[in-house]
Design a protein around this motif. Sequence first.
Motif: not given
Length: 86
Positions: A11-12, A48-49, A58-60, A65-67
């Motif tokens: 992830v970027a 920081n994911w 993906i969780h931050w 935040e979650d996607l």
Amino acid sequence: MANPGERVIEVACTEDKLIVDLADGRSISVPLAWYPRLLHASPLERGNWQIAGAGFGIHWPDIDEDLSVEGLLRGAPSPRAKVLSS
């Protein structure tokens, strides 16, 4: 049903895009404006994911935040985002 190739590898974030690389070689690029928490996060918070949901999300943690890959592939912005339609 999720395809094993749709697991998150990397992830970027740029100043205006979220880029997610998948196990099958695809990259998904979406506007950060679709995800206000990411848009307004610092570069450190964006970096920081964690891979979540058995690799399909993906969780931050810093910004809560979650996607999901499924949502990204559908082009689904956050319900909180104000997306301009053409």
